[in-house]
Design an enzyme around this catalytic site. Structure first.
Site, PDB file in Angstrom:
ATOM      1  N   HIS A  27     105.149  55.504  39.712  1.00 51.92           N
ATOM      2  CA  HIS A  27     105.749  56.954  40.458  1.00 51.92           C
ATOM      3  C   HIS A  27     106.410  56.637  41.792  1.00 51.92           C
ATOM      4  O   HIS A  27     107.567  57.093  41.925  1.00 51.92           O
ATOM      5  CB  HIS A  27     104.502  57.761  40.395  1.00 51.92           C
ATOM      6  CG  HIS A  27     104.892  59.257  40.739  1.00 51.92           C
ATOM      7  ND1 HIS A  27     105.848  59.883  39.912  1.00 51.92           N
ATOM      8  CD2 HIS A  27     104.633  60.196  41.815  1.00 51.92           C
ATOM      9  CE1 HIS A  27     106.041  61.178  40.361  1.00 51.92           C
ATOM     10  NE2 HIS A  27     105.378  61.268  41.685  1.00 51.92           N
ATOM     11  N   LYS A  38     112.806  55.110  41.532  1.00 49.60           N
ATOM     12  CA  LYS A  38     113.595  56.347  42.475  1.00 49.60           C
ATOM     13  C   LYS A  38     114.262  56.024  43.775  1.00 49.60           C
ATOM     14  O   LYS A  38     115.003  56.679  43.981  1.00 49.60           O
ATOM     15  CB  LYS A  38     112.311  57.138  42.642  1.00 49.60           C
ATOM     16  CG  LYS A  38     111.551  57.847  41.579  1.00 49.60           C
ATOM     17  CD  LYS A  38     110.519  58.787  42.069  1.00 49.60           C
ATOM     18  CE  LYS A  38     109.754  59.476  40.767  1.00 49.60           C
ATOM     19  NZ  LYS A  38     108.922  58.720  40.000  1.00 49.60           N
ATOM     20  N   PHE A  89     102.735  67.696  41.703  1.00 51.40           N
ATOM     21  CA  PHE A  89     102.153  68.814  42.350  1.00 51.40           C
ATOM     22  C   PHE A  89     101.200  69.614  41.109  1.00 51.40           C
ATOM     23  O   PHE A  89     101.470  69.712  40.095  1.00 51.40           O
ATOM     24  CB  PHE A  89     102.965  69.713  42.770  1.00 51.40           C
ATOM     25  CG  PHE A  89     103.836  69.460  44.047  1.00 51.40           C
ATOM     26  CD1 PHE A  89     103.577  68.195  44.775  1.00 51.40           C
ATOM     27  CD2 PHE A  89     104.642  70.305  44.867  1.00 51.40           C
ATOM     28  CE1 PHE A  89     104.142  67.810  45.877  1.00 51.40           C
ATOM     29  CE2 PHE A  89     105.068  69.950  45.835  1.00 51.40           C
ATOM     30  CZ  PHE A  89     104.870  68.747  46.391  1.00 51.40           C
ATOM     31  N   GLU A 103      98.752  55.596  44.994  1.00 49.08           N
ATOM     32  CA  GLU A 103      99.031  55.123  43.768  1.00 49.08           C
ATOM     33  C   GLU A 103      98.314  53.502  43.587  1.00 49.08           C
ATOM     34  O   GLU A 103      97.703  53.204  42.640  1.00 49.08           O
ATOM     35  CB  GLU A 103     100.533  55.179  43.234  1.00 49.08           C
ATOM     36  CG  GLU A 103     100.744  54.670  42.138  1.00 49.08           C
ATOM     37  CD  GLU A 103     102.115  54.879  41.607  1.00 49.08           C
ATOM     38  OE1 GLU A 103     102.508  54.625  40.330  1.00 49.08           O
ATOM     39  OE2 GLU A 103     103.009  55.148  42.555  1.00 49.08           O
ATOM     40  N   CYS A 114     105.983  67.105  38.748  1.00 51.14           N
ATOM     41  CA  CYS A 114     106.695  65.789  38.445  1.00 51.14           C
ATOM     42  C   CYS A 114     106.087  64.878  37.355  1.00 51.14           C
ATOM     43  O   CYS A 114     106.709  63.839  37.154  1.00 51.14           O
ATOM     44  CB  CYS A 114     106.581  64.867  39.840  1.00 51.14           C
ATOM     45  SG  CYS A 114     107.454  65.875  41.180  1.00 51.14           S
ATOM     46  N   HIS A 124     114.581  61.479  43.005  1.00 49.67           N
ATOM     47  CA  HIS A 124     113.526  61.816  42.265  1.00 49.67           C
ATOM     48  C   HIS A 124     113.917  63.151  41.384  1.00 49.67           C
ATOM     49  O   HIS A 124     114.126  64.044  41.975  1.00 49.67           O
ATOM     50  CB  HIS A 124     112.127  62.420  43.292  1.00 49.67           C
ATOM     51  CG  HIS A 124     111.023  62.780  42.365  1.00 49.67           C
ATOM     52  ND1 HIS A 124     110.655  62.974  41.208  1.00 49.67           N
ATOM     53  CD2 HIS A 124     109.660  62.899  43.186  1.00 49.67           C
ATOM     54  CE1 HIS A 124     109.710  63.233  40.752  1.00 49.67           C
ATOM     55  NE2 HIS A 124     108.829  63.064  42.106  1.00 49.67           N
TER      56      HIS A 124
END
Length: 412
Positions: free
Chosen positions: A302, A334, A399, A313, A162, A339
């Site tokens: 994010h 998002k 990830f 975050e 991502c 996403h």
């Protein structure tokens, strides 16, 4: 080195619209792109999650049939977004050896791969398309864009989950600063709303389960968030050296002024709860931009709407901004788009550029009660960014422990 890189063209296709202006208009209006999936495979495989944020304009509605059938959907989105961005930039005249592609995807041609597997099992090897590998390979987007625009400087691909397309923007900035090109088309695309990915993310407890209320399922920063919503699409930015842009009289949306890329080395899916790697990516972005944390006036977070990711975050950004983090207008877009995995950073970069141009932070929809562990300055309405020079960052974490942050400055 702090030379500025101009953003002279943008393109985007997502659940909020088939063009960048449509995306921006619907984002500011608080539209949700998430809906119930109308595909037989949802019931066939008894998927536990029955909704996603599919692109509102399908690629086959835009691309000629003969072109679309030779491209995986992820590459179709790449071509659509890049063509829009190139036209928006005025189709710059540049020597092929001075035009580069920095592209990204998180998963690549998953539809092509699994369709080919079905064909092999059901019909045998003779029926597998000869273009299967060129369609499924993760670098198909970069390769096809290089062919489309005659880019011969380079055609590079980032695959960092991502964080992918934010990293592609950081790379493009570095490549332009290093003199490897005068113009770069940068961005990313993804089309992975597929039974196997939906089932896998659901099995990992990463997706929201609000099947009865999909439009409000993505709730970044909200106390009752329960996971992210899958999205799809692509976004592209035409970047060029400030000198090149001004020499040809190009309009300039904003400037890319820096970027940072780090790794957590913590867990294959979970990010570092202390936020050390993410914070360092922000610090690197600010240092390469030659600005301080006090100069940042907007953040596109994010903020995936997962129970663990959102607080992590906040912890990371508080390391950089201190108590001031609670005062900076933050957008968690998002909530509207879903996403896009490897394409999400590029789309959010487009939104960040437009936020600086219009001096407004887009709203974060679906907030019920804000989680006290995520006390960002989020708003269900657009937030004004004020007068004077503006600086913003856009964050992406993926990830594998990948962290990427890009920093922008307003054009005026």
């Amino acid at each position: 080195m702090t030379s500025r890189i101009a953003v002279t063209g943008i393109g985007a296709t997502s659940a909020l619209g088939g063009t960048a202006p449509e995306n921006w208009s619907n984002l500011l209006a608080g539209v949700s792109g998430t809906h119930t999936l109308e595909h037989e495979w949802v019931q066939t495989y008894q998927l536990p999650v029955t909704f996603a944020a599919e692109a509102s304009v399908r690629p086959e509605e835009v691309l000629p049939r003969h072109e679309a059938k030779r491209l995986d959907p992820s590459t179709q989105f790449a071509l659509i977004a890049a063509r829009e961005a190139w036209a928006d930039a005025g189709e710059p005249e540049v020597e092929p050896e001075r035009l580069g592609i920095d592209w990204a995807t998180g998963i690549g041609g998953v539809w092509t791969l699994l369709d080919a597997w079905d064909t092999l099992r059901e019909k045998g090897p003779r029926r597998v398309m000869p273009l299967t590998v060129p369609m499924l390979m993760p670098n198909a987007g970069a390769g096809n864009l290089s062919l489309q625009f005659g880019a011969k400087a380079f055609a590079r691909t980032v695959v960092s989950a991502c964080a992918s397309s934010t990293e592609s923007l950081v790379n493009a900035c570095e490549h332009l600063r290093d003199g490897l090109a005068d113009v770069v088309i940068a961005g990313g695309a993804e089309s992975a709303i597929h039974p196997i990915t939906v089932a896998s993310f659901a099995s990992a407890q990463a997706l929201s389960r609000r099947n009865d209320d999909p439009e409000h399922a993505s709730r970044p920063g909200s106390v009752d968030r329960d996971g992210f919503v899958m999205g799809e699409g692509g976004a592209a930015l035409v970047l060029e050296t400030e000198e090149h842009a001004k020499a040809r009289g190009a309009k300039i949306y904003a400037y890319v002024v820096g970027g940072g890329v780090t790794a957590d080395s913590h867990h294959i899916t979970g990010n570092d709860p202390e936020g050390l790697g993410a914070a360092r990516a922000v610090e690197l972005a600010l240092a390469s931009a030659g600005i301080s944390a006090d100069q940042v006036t907007h953040i596109n977070a994010h903020a995936t709407s997962t129970p663990v990711g959102d607080p992590n975050e906040y912890v990371a950004l508080k390391r950089v901004f201190g108590e001031r983090i609670d005062e900076i207008p933050v957008s968690a877009t998002k909530a509207s788009t879903g996403h896009l995995l490897g394409g999400t950073g590029a789309l959010e970069a487009v939104y960040t550029v437009l936020a600086l141009r219009d001096r407004v932070a887009p709203p974060t929809i679906n907030m019920t009660e804000q989680d006290p562990e995520v006390p960002f300055k989020l708003s269900g309405e657009p937030q004004p960014l004020g007068d004077g020079p503006l600086h913003a960052i856009s964050n992406s974490f993926g990830f594998g422990g990948h962290n990427a942050v890009v920093a922008f400055a307003s054009a005026d």
